[in-house]
Design an enzyme around this catalytic site. Structure first.
Site, PDB file in Angstrom:
ATOM      1  N   TYR A  85       7.772 -42.071  -3.821  1.00  0.00           N
ATOM      2  CA  TYR A  85       7.417 -41.979  -5.242  1.00  0.00           C
ATOM      3  C   TYR A  85       6.089 -41.249  -5.445  1.00  0.00           C
ATOM      4  O   TYR A  85       5.789 -40.807  -6.555  1.00  0.00           O
ATOM      5  CB  TYR A  85       7.332 -43.371  -5.885  1.00  0.00           C
ATOM      6  CG  TYR A  85       8.676 -44.075  -6.020  1.00  0.00           C
ATOM      7  CD1 TYR A  85       9.875 -43.410  -5.772  1.00  0.00           C
ATOM      8  CD2 TYR A  85       8.748 -45.406  -6.403  1.00  0.00           C
ATOM      9  CE1 TYR A  85      11.099 -44.056  -5.885  1.00  0.00           C
ATOM     10  CE2 TYR A  85       9.971 -46.063  -6.533  1.00  0.00           C
ATOM     11  CZ  TYR A  85      11.139 -45.379  -6.268  1.00  0.00           C
ATOM     12  OH  TYR A  85      12.345 -46.024  -6.387  1.00  0.00           O
ATOM     13  N   ASP A  95      15.401 -55.548  -7.142  1.00  0.00           N
ATOM     14  CA  ASP A  95      16.278 -55.677  -8.311  1.00  0.00           C
ATOM     15  C   ASP A  95      17.598 -56.336  -7.927  1.00  0.00           C
ATOM     16  O   ASP A  95      18.128 -57.172  -8.666  1.00  0.00           O
ATOM     17  CB  ASP A  95      16.555 -54.306  -8.942  1.00  0.00           C
ATOM     18  CG  ASP A  95      15.604 -54.039 -10.107  1.00  0.00           C
ATOM     19  OD1 ASP A  95      14.547 -54.703 -10.145  1.00  0.00           O
ATOM     20  OD2 ASP A  95      15.911 -53.190 -10.950  1.00  0.00           O
ATOM     21  N   ASP A 153      12.100 -51.256  -4.336  1.00  0.00           N
ATOM     22  CA  ASP A 153      12.453 -51.133  -5.745  1.00  0.00           C
ATOM     23  C   ASP A 153      13.915 -51.571  -5.922  1.00  0.00           C
ATOM     24  O   ASP A 153      14.251 -52.398  -6.789  1.00  0.00           O
ATOM     25  CB  ASP A 153      12.272 -49.661  -6.152  1.00  0.00           C
ATOM     26  CG  ASP A 153      12.365 -49.442  -7.649  1.00  0.00           C
ATOM     27  OD1 ASP A 153      12.469 -50.429  -8.385  1.00  0.00           O
ATOM     28  OD2 ASP A 153      12.347 -48.267  -8.067  1.00  0.00           O
TER      29      ASP A 153
END
Ligand code: ATP
Length: 347
Positions: A140, A246, A242
């Site tokens: 990222y 989730d 990430d």
């Protein structure tokens, strides 16, 4: 004394933060934590008061504190403000300011609440997994990155200190829990994965009490659905974390149950995973469980009082057996549920 900067934020943020504060104050009374609280504007509330989401007094208050307890930020009222002063931009600035490189997201299926999980009760039973996600590096943020007409590119790169420090946070957390750590990468395909695995293995020598295993991320995604109760702490990179956090977050069955912590060089931050829920704000209906469990994480990780964190968790689980807010199919309000936790905590 331990200074706690309280950032209630927006929507249901102030309601759930008040609940968490009541619980922390009771824990302070019972266990002598020596807490001192100071409240600051953050997010939309700060945009209204100062024209920016993370104004100087809040920045200073956070820097001087031993921990930050945050409610939730944002809402439709501030959706149209310019990107540089958006509520979420304030949160990114806080994380960056304080060098918070590790995000901790526990997902726990509490006893008696298995029916809320989308998994079969026999698979959901006993799930108590903590995902530790590297938060400030990896693909990222890697350079070079870009896009042209013909192609697009990003860079996955991790340095040894970046992997070591997040691994240490994960080993420390495992040492406070069931002493098992699963490191997740893609070492069979990516050099970064191989490097990640080797570096975590080196750090493991500092924690002989913690059992370490390695998993490839694709296999891990399956295991988290087929036998999630097998895992204790899971450490992984920014992008895999990430996705896996989730995935794990759906296991307990409600957003209102999920706390989080962000740890690093500076003041650690504790906040519910859910947002400001403008649809139910100001009605006294919000489920404060995520905020209360965030306060439990504050006791464990910022005050280094895991026994107090565990006591708050036990009290919350006990309250959930008898008293449930609407999102969990009950009809209790925020205050009623909070009182049930306070009663259980006082024993
Ligand atoms: P954000 O983008 O800020 O995360 P969002 O709208 O995607 O916001 P939430 O604000 O978390 O997500 O709300 C999603 C739904 O879940 C809403 O219907 C909200 O009422 C409900 N919800 C979220 N948190 C809670 C809570 N603590 N108690 C009860 N309901 C909640």
């Amino acid at each position: 004394m331990h200074k706690i900067a309280v950032l209630p934020g927006d929507g249901i943020g102030p309601e759930v933060t008040d609940a968490a504060l009541e619980v922390l104050k009771k824990a302070d009374e019972l266990y002598g934590l020596g807490l001192e609280f100071e409240q600051f504007e953050f997010g939309g509330a700060a945009i209204d008061a100062y024209g920016e989401p993370y104004p100087e007094p809040t920045r200073k208050g956070v820097a001087a504190a031993d921990a930050v307890l945050l409610g939730a930020i944002g809402g439709p009222k501030w959706d149209d403000v310019p990107r540089e002063i958006r509520a979420e931009t304030g949160l990114l600035a806080l994380r960056k300011d304080q060098g918070l490189f590790a995000n901790l997201r526990p997902a726990r299926v509490l006893e008696g609440l298995e029916e809320l999980s989308p998994l079969k009760p026999e698979i959901a039973r006993g799930v108590d997994v903590l995902i530790v996600r590297e938060l400030t590096g990896g693909i990222y943020f890697g350079q070079p990155r870009g896009m042209s007409e013909a192609e697009a590119w990003n860079t996955l790169r991790y340095s040894r200190p970046e992997v070591e420090r997040v691994a240490r946070v994960a080993f420390e957390a495992a040492a406070k829990r069931r002493k098992k750590l699963t490191s997740v990468e893609k070492a069979n395909v990516l050099e970064v994965g191989e490097f990640w695995r080797k570096t975590v293995l080196e750090v493991a020598a500092e924690y002989p009490q913690v059992e370490l295993e390695h998993q490839y991320v694709d296999a891990m995604a399956m295991h988290l659905i087929t036998h999630p109760a097998d895992f204790d702490v899971v450490v992984t990179s920014n992008i895999f974390g990430d996705i896996l956090s989730d995935l794990a977050s759906v296991l307990p069955g409600s957003l209102g149950l999920l706390p989080s912590a962000s740890l690093g060089d500076g003041t650690p931050l504790f906040e519910p995973v859910h947002g400001s829920a403008p649809d139910i704000a100001g009605k006294g209906l919000a489920n404060p469980t995520a905020a209360i469990l965030s306060a439990a994480m504050l006791a464990t990780y910022a005050l280094n009082r895991p026994e107090v964190g565990a006591a708050i968790e036990r009290a919350t689980a006990a309250a959930l057996k008898t008293t449930r807010t609407r999102d969990l199919g009950g009809n209790a309000g925020t205050a009623e549920f909070t009182n049930a936790v306070l009663e259980a905590l006082s024993g």
